[in-house]
Design an enzyme around this catalytic site. Structure first.
Site, mmCIF file in Angstrom:
data_model
loop_
_atom_site.group_PDB
_atom_site.id
_atom_site.type_symbol
_atom_site.label_atom_id
_atom_site.label_comp_id
_atom_site.label_asym_id
_atom_site.label_seq_id
_atom_site.Cartn_x
_atom_site.Cartn_y
_atom_site.Cartn_z
ATOM 1 N N ASP A 175 -3.798 8.245 -4.461
ATOM 2 C CA ASP A 175 -4.263 7.891 -3.821
ATOM 3 C C ASP A 175 -2.900 8.393 -2.630
ATOM 4 O O ASP A 175 -2.836 9.307 -2.598
ATOM 5 C CB ASP A 175 -3.768 6.078 -3.642
ATOM 6 C CG ASP A 175 -3.625 5.689 -2.616
ATOM 7 O OD1 ASP A 175 -3.655 6.323 -1.712
ATOM 8 O OD2 ASP A 175 -5.307 4.338 -2.877
ATOM 9 N N ASN A 176 -1.871 7.552 -3.500
ATOM 10 C CA ASN A 176 -0.024 7.895 -2.220
ATOM 11 C C ASN A 176 0.551 8.973 -3.189
ATOM 12 O O ASN A 176 0.712 9.327 -4.239
ATOM 13 C CB ASN A 176 0.018 7.031 -1.906
ATOM 14 C CG ASN A 176 1.086 7.628 -0.377
ATOM 15 O OD1 ASN A 176 0.916 8.573 -0.099
ATOM 16 N ND2 ASN A 176 1.328 6.402 0.597
ATOM 17 N N HIS B 66 -1.010 1.161 6.953
ATOM 18 C CA HIS B 66 -1.593 1.661 6.201
ATOM 19 C C HIS B 66 -0.173 2.676 5.578
ATOM 20 O O HIS B 66 1.167 1.946 5.333
ATOM 21 C CB HIS B 66 -2.957 1.852 6.415
ATOM 22 C CG HIS B 66 -3.779 2.752 5.929
ATOM 23 N ND1 HIS B 66 -5.057 3.081 6.202
ATOM 24 C CD2 HIS B 66 -3.381 3.207 4.449
ATOM 25 C CE1 HIS B 66 -5.535 3.685 4.949
ATOM 26 N NE2 HIS B 66 -4.275 2.779 3.433
ATOM 27 N N HIS C 22 -4.147 0.397 11.698
ATOM 28 C CA HIS C 22 -5.999 -0.409 12.222
ATOM 29 C C HIS C 22 -6.371 -0.904 13.060
ATOM 30 O O HIS C 22 -6.335 -2.274 12.423
ATOM 31 C CB HIS C 22 -6.619 -0.168 10.955
ATOM 32 C CG HIS C 22 -6.294 1.093 9.719
ATOM 33 N ND1 HIS C 22 -6.569 1.974 10.325
ATOM 34 C CD2 HIS C 22 -5.687 1.194 8.577
ATOM 35 C CE1 HIS C 22 -6.677 2.581 9.650
ATOM 36 N NE2 HIS C 22 -6.101 2.340 8.260
ATOM 37 N N GLU D 127 0.731 -0.953 -0.260
ATOM 38 C CA GLU D 127 0.385 0.166 0.321
ATOM 39 C C GLU D 127 0.422 1.565 -0.226
ATOM 40 O O GLU D 127 1.300 2.573 -0.614
ATOM 41 C CB GLU D 127 -0.862 -0.173 1.607
ATOM 42 C CG GLU D 127 -2.325 0.777 0.998
ATOM 43 C CD GLU D 127 -2.422 2.548 0.912
ATOM 44 O OE1 GLU D 127 -3.375 3.565 0.382
ATOM 45 O OE2 GLU D 127 -0.638 2.538 1.578
ATOM 46 N N ASN E 184 -5.691 7.666 7.338
ATOM 47 C CA ASN E 184 -5.238 7.087 5.976
ATOM 48 C C ASN E 184 -3.300 7.002 6.343
ATOM 49 O O ASN E 184 -2.775 6.513 6.118
ATOM 50 C CB ASN E 184 -5.638 7.767 4.722
ATOM 51 C CG ASN E 184 -5.320 7.143 3.388
ATOM 52 O OD1 ASN E 184 -4.108 6.494 3.023
ATOM 53 N ND2 ASN E 184 -6.579 6.512 2.913
#
Ligand SMILES: *[C@@H]1O[C@H](CO)[C@@H](O)[C@H](O)[C@H]1NC(C)=O
Ligand SMILES: *[C@@H]1O[C@H](CO)[C@@H](O)[C@H](O)[C@H]1NC(C)=O
Ligand SMILES: CC(=O)N[C@H]1CO[C@H](CO)[C@@H](O)[C@@H]1O
Length: 354
Positions: A268-269, A114, A133, A53, A167
């Protein structure tokens, strides 16, 4: 009369939800048809099968990779496997990821990593910040990397009411950071309702041991966050608004909005090339395919490079596009010199020579 009123209300509700549905469809999907765009020298990285991720590369070429994200409603190829931090030395001719050992006492069984961020202190100590998480809650774990035995020593777990659905994170010192909350509601049905109603309730939080406060707000879903190499500017990707917000960092860590770069993809990132300052963005083409995973209708991947974001005319180049036949659900793209790593929410990771 009562009936008429009921019909009128029903009609209004229908129109409201119809409009919301159209807006939601536009946010979760890109309108264009994307043609595949491949790079000549790429291969899937052996040993990464259940997500990559987030990726953060140290200036010496060591890449930290967070793997094994599990999110309510999100597909996983290894639902029973615990999350892990992998390390890969990009100076090796054929780099292989290794699982980094984490110090005793840390609750590994509930580790769901994450977003990650590294920080190098003045004495060259390397800190790794990991959004975690456990039981689907949000914490930030701070580790120190010990190169001698390739391990991470857990220093502390940070929890705070303002860090409710974290996030991604960008470290500012060994104990302070900015973090994005991507949803206002951490619970699944409400989270979907929030997305469906296109609420702009997510934000960026500044955290330090002495002070925690919101420094930016009004995002549909604040996702990737990173800073310019000189530390003066902060970039925040709003995945559902398909754009990147540029902020100027003040001495007291407040963020002043400077500009917004609109794109047509679900960013996203964000990673920043420390040498050129270019932003590399891992993007999803279709959020539906990501959330409602089906082997017959795979989520694709897109990688953008953004040059000169502070100038009047930033250059946005599409570097890589795949329909999911090679790499599914890209969440991050990051470079080390001429080497490009493409990471994903739950699929594999791609290594390319540019
Ligand atoms: C997403 O966009 C593509 C391309 O325009 C379109 O073919 C597809 O039907 C859209 N999907 C949804 C669920 O809206
Ligand atoms: C931080 O600094 C800015 C600019 O100097 C100022 O406008 C703002 O009020 C300060 N914020 C806080 C919370 O101190
Ligand atoms: C590879 C990459 O861009 N990952 C970034 C995701 O966001 C965190 C926080 O800003 C960065 O540290 C990572 O570099």
């Amino acid at each position: 009369m009562g009936k008429l009123l009921a019909f009128a209300l029903l009609g209004l509700a229908g129109a409201f939800f119809g409009a919301r549905l159209i807006e939601f469809r536009n946010r979760i999907n890109v309108s264009r048809e994307l043609k595949p765009k491949r790079l000549p020298n790429c291969h899937l990285i052996k040993g990464i099968e259940a997500g990559s991720e987030d990726i953060d590369i140290l200036p010496n070429g060591l890449a930290f990779i967070s793997s094994g994200l599990k999110y309510p409603g999100m597909h996983s190829f290894a639902p029973d496997k615990r999350g892990e931090i992998l390390l890969m030395d990009l100076n090796e001719p054929n780099p292989r990821p290794v699982d980094v050992r984490i110090s005793r006492g840390f609750d590994l069984a509930h580790f769901i990593p994450h977003g990650i961020s590294t920080y190098i202190a003045d004495d060259d100590s390397v800190y790794l910040f990991v959004v975690n998480h456990p039981q689907y809650k949000s914490t930030v774990e701070v580790f120190k990397y010990v190169e001698d035995d390739n391990s991470l020593v857990h220093l502390k777990t940070i929890k705070h009411d303002l860090l409710y659905s974290v996030n991604d994170i960008v470290a500012l010192s060994p104990d302070s950071f900015y973090a994005t909350n991507d949803h206002y509601f951490p619970e699944m049905p409400l989270m979907f309702l929030e997305m469906f109603l296109s609420l702009t309730w997510t934000n960026v939080i500044y955290y330090s041991p002495n002070e925690v406060r919101e420094v930016a707000s009004g995002f549909y879903s604040a996702n990737g966050i990173n800073s310019s190499p000189d530390g003066q500017y902060v970039y925040v990707a709003d995945i559902l608004d398909h754009n990147i917000h540029v902020f100027q960092k003040q001495a007291n860590f407040s963020l002043t909005p400077l500009k917004v770069l609109q794109t047509d993809t679900l960013i996203d990132n964000l990673s920043v090339d420390p040498y050129t300052g270019d932003i590399w963005a891992g993007c999803h083409i279709n959020g539906f395919k990501l959330f409602f995973y089906s082997p017959d209708n795979l989520p694709g991947s897109e990688v953008l490079r953004i040059q000169d974001i502070l100038s009047e005319k930033p250059v946005v180049s599409q570097v890589y596009v795949d329909d999911g036949s090679v790499i599914q659900g890209c969440s991050v793209a990051t470079v080390y010199g001429k080497k490009l790593l493409i990471g994903t929410v739950f699929h594999r990771a791609l290594y390319c020579e540019l």
